[in-house]
Design an enzyme around this catalytic site. Structure first.
Site, PDB file in Angstrom:
ATOM      1  N   ASP A  57       0.813  -1.206   0.000  1.00  0.00           N
ATOM      2  CA  ASP A  57       0.000   0.000   0.000  1.00  0.00           C
ATOM      3  C   ASP A  57       0.851   1.263   0.000  1.00  0.00           C
ATOM      4  O   ASP A  57       1.874   1.345   0.688  1.00  0.00           O
ATOM      5  CB  ASP A  57      -0.900  -0.019   1.244  1.00  0.00           C
ATOM      6  CG  ASP A  57      -2.003   1.022   1.184  1.00  0.00           C
ATOM      7  OD1 ASP A  57      -2.591   1.191   0.103  1.00  0.00           O
ATOM      8  OD2 ASP A  57      -2.297   1.632   2.227  1.00  0.00           O
ATOM      9  N   HIS A  58       0.420   2.241  -0.785  1.00  0.00           N
ATOM     10  CA  HIS A  58       1.072   3.556  -0.852  1.00  0.00           C
ATOM     11  C   HIS A  58       2.577   3.442  -1.116  1.00  0.00           C
ATOM     12  O   HIS A  58       3.400   4.011  -0.394  1.00  0.00           O
ATOM     13  CB  HIS A  58       0.815   4.366   0.416  1.00  0.00           C
ATOM     14  CG  HIS A  58      -0.563   4.950   0.456  1.00  0.00           C
ATOM     15  ND1 HIS A  58      -0.939   6.016  -0.328  1.00  0.00           N
ATOM     16  CD2 HIS A  58      -1.655   4.594   1.168  1.00  0.00           C
ATOM     17  CE1 HIS A  58      -2.220   6.300  -0.088  1.00  0.00           C
ATOM     18  NE2 HIS A  58      -2.682   5.438   0.800  1.00  0.00           N
ATOM     19  N   HIS A  71      -6.686  10.109   5.718  1.00  0.00           N
ATOM     20  CA  HIS A  71      -5.876   9.145   6.443  1.00  0.00           C
ATOM     21  C   HIS A  71      -5.680   9.574   7.897  1.00  0.00           C
ATOM     22  O   HIS A  71      -5.777  10.752   8.225  1.00  0.00           O
ATOM     23  CB  HIS A  71      -4.494   9.025   5.788  1.00  0.00           C
ATOM     24  CG  HIS A  71      -4.526   8.379   4.446  1.00  0.00           C
ATOM     25  ND1 HIS A  71      -4.193   9.041   3.289  1.00  0.00           N
ATOM     26  CD2 HIS A  71      -4.844   7.127   4.063  1.00  0.00           C
ATOM     27  CE1 HIS A  71      -4.303   8.219   2.261  1.00  0.00           C
ATOM     28  NE2 HIS A  71      -4.705   7.058   2.710  1.00  0.00           N
ATOM     29  N   HIS A  94      -9.746   5.023   0.607  1.00  0.00           N
ATOM     30  CA  HIS A  94      -8.697   5.144   1.615  1.00  0.00           C
ATOM     31  C   HIS A  94      -9.214   6.021   2.752  1.00  0.00           C
ATOM     32  O   HIS A  94     -10.179   6.754   2.606  1.00  0.00           O
ATOM     33  CB  HIS A  94      -7.440   5.775   0.998  1.00  0.00           C
ATOM     34  CG  HIS A  94      -6.680   4.845   0.105  1.00  0.00           C
ATOM     35  ND1 HIS A  94      -5.322   4.642   0.232  1.00  0.00           N
ATOM     36  CD2 HIS A  94      -7.074   4.058  -0.926  1.00  0.00           C
ATOM     37  CE1 HIS A  94      -4.920   3.778  -0.692  1.00  0.00           C
ATOM     38  NE2 HIS A  94      -5.972   3.402  -1.407  1.00  0.00           N
ATOM     39  N   GLY A  95      -8.566   5.937   3.909  1.00  0.00           N
ATOM     40  CA  GLY A  95      -9.025   6.731   5.043  1.00  0.00           C
ATOM     41  C   GLY A  95     -10.324   6.230   5.631  1.00  0.00           C
ATOM     42  O   GLY A  95     -11.070   6.987   6.251  1.00  0.00           O
ATOM     43  N   SER A 143     -10.900   4.427   8.177  1.00  0.00           N
ATOM     44  CA  SER A 143     -10.970   4.393   9.635  1.00  0.00           C
ATOM     45  C   SER A 143     -11.809   5.529  10.193  1.00  0.00           C
ATOM     46  O   SER A 143     -12.401   5.408  11.270  1.00  0.00           O
ATOM     47  CB  SER A 143      -9.561   4.464  10.242  1.00  0.00           C
ATOM     48  OG  SER A 143      -8.861   3.264  10.021  1.00  0.00           O
ATOM     49  N   ASN A 167     -10.044   0.384   2.605  1.00  0.00           N
ATOM     50  CA  ASN A 167      -8.759   0.324   3.296  1.00  0.00           C
ATOM     51  C   ASN A 167      -8.901   0.798   4.743  1.00  0.00           C
ATOM     52  O   ASN A 167      -9.405   1.887   4.988  1.00  0.00           O
ATOM     53  CB  ASN A 167      -7.737   1.220   2.593  1.00  0.00           C
ATOM     54  CG  ASN A 167      -7.181   0.593   1.335  1.00  0.00           C
ATOM     55  OD1 ASN A 167      -7.795  -0.292   0.746  1.00  0.00           O
ATOM     56  ND2 ASN A 167      -6.027   1.051   0.913  1.00  0.00           N
ATOM     57  N   VAL A 168      -8.427  -0.022   5.665  1.00  0.00           N
ATOM     58  CA  VAL A 168      -8.562   0.283   7.091  1.00  0.00           C
ATOM     59  C   VAL A 168      -7.212   0.110   7.790  1.00  0.00           C
ATOM     60  O   VAL A 168      -6.576  -0.944   7.656  1.00  0.00           O
ATOM     61  CB  VAL A 168      -9.598  -0.656   7.763  1.00  0.00           C
ATOM     62  CG1 VAL A 168      -9.727  -0.341   9.251  1.00  0.00           C
ATOM     63  CG2 VAL A 168     -10.945  -0.552   7.064  1.00  0.00           C
ATOM     64  N   THR A 170      -5.837   2.957  10.715  1.00  0.00           N
ATOM     65  CA  THR A 170      -5.733   3.676  11.981  1.00  0.00           C
ATOM     66  C   THR A 170      -6.648   3.131  13.065  1.00  0.00           C
ATOM     67  O   THR A 170      -6.256   3.025  14.236  1.00  0.00           O
ATOM     68  CB  THR A 170      -6.029   5.173  11.762  1.00  0.00           C
ATOM     69  OG1 THR A 170      -5.093   5.691  10.817  1.00  0.00           O
ATOM     70  CG2 THR A 170      -5.905   5.952  13.059  1.00  0.00           C
TER      71      THR A 170
END
Length: 276
Positions: free
Chosen positions: A84-85, A178, A206-207, A209, A228-229, A231
């Site tokens: 990722d990233h 994020h 993304h982000g 959480s 995408n999870v 935090t």
């Protein structure tokens, strides 16, 4: 169960109109907990390792991928391994001959033309090796600024970007950020629907959480496929560690990492059950 390829999990969710969760792995405990939670929910998952996580492990990709894939290979649900990233091309290329089957190559901080050129090159490289490539268009940054309409992904530009780069999935900026430790972000569901209409590949949030469970479900209904999870797992993990260490007599890491691992598993089971 044997490891599966990210492309298979994403394609199945895309066809079904459901979501597939991708959870960030930082340590072995993360990988173990995520798989436990997914097994409890009887849901497939993606275990993803970020460039920042690799940096934490002294810049060495192979050990954390090997540990993560060993846990995944013993799972009772389908599991894939994703990077990722990734901004460093050397790290992109280091994924060869590992259990990784997909990569999110992030050139989103570049201007549009440079992003297209870099992403096209990464996609060509990945596809020659049978790897699935995700990219990002728009700004899913930190909390400052990423909720402003001006940094969100434009549907027409997104369609052009996908055609020009040949990517397999697109991370879009739709109002999430994020590193949010509170679940107060509300995705732009209308924008997600518009993107889904014109972008011919699965969309990635993304982000996630920072998004409440009900809104994650709404995002999937609107057109998001991959969630995408990261935090929120660390929030649960750290809270459990802090609670355990209120007992100052505890010195054995197993005494505080066991409840921390359980806290992550609970979070994973709830989220996967929500979006599947």
């Amino acid at each position: 169960m044997p490891l599966v390829r990210t492309a298979e999990l994403v394609a199945a969710a895309y066809r079904a109109g459901s979501g597939i969760a991708a959870f960030n792995v930082i340590t072995l405990e993360h990988a173990e907990a995520i798989v436990t939670g997914a097994e409890r929910a009887s849901a497939p998952i993606i275990l993803q390792i970020s460039e920042n996580a690799v940096k934490f492990h002294h810049g060495q990709l192979e050990p954390i991928v090997a540990a993560t894939s060993a846990v995944a290979a013993r799972a009772e649900v389908d599991v894939a391994i994703h990077l990722d990233h990734i901004e460093d091309e050397k790290l992109l290329h280091a994924s060869t001959d590992t259990a990784v089957t997909s990569i999110m190559f992030d050139a989103s901080t570049l201007d549009y033309d440079a992003n297209v050129a870099a992403t096209r090159a990464a996609a060509d490289w990945a596809h020659r090796r049978g790897l699935f490539l995700e990219a990002e268009l728009g700004e899913v940054g930190g909390k400052d600024g990423a909720h402003a309409p001006g940094v969100r992904t434009d549907p027409d530009e997104a369609a052009t970007f996908v055609a020009a780069t040949g990517v397999d999935a697109l991370a879009v900026a739709v109002g999430t950020s994020h590193a949010m430790a509170t679940r107060t972000a509300t995705p732009d569901f209308d924008l997600i629907s518009k993107l889904r209409e014109v972008v011919p590949v699965p969309l990635v949030l993304h982000g996630s959480s920072g998004v409440a469970d009900n809104d994650l479900r709404k995002a999937v209904t609107a057109g998001i496929t991959k969630i995408n999870v990261g935090t929120i797992l660390n929030v649960a993990y750290t809270a459990a560690v802090r609670s355990s260490l209120e007992d100052t007599a505890i010195i054995d890491p197993r005494k505080y990492l066991t409840p921390a691992r359980a806290a992550i598993a609970d979070t994973v089971a709830r989220i996967t059950g929500t979006i599947a």
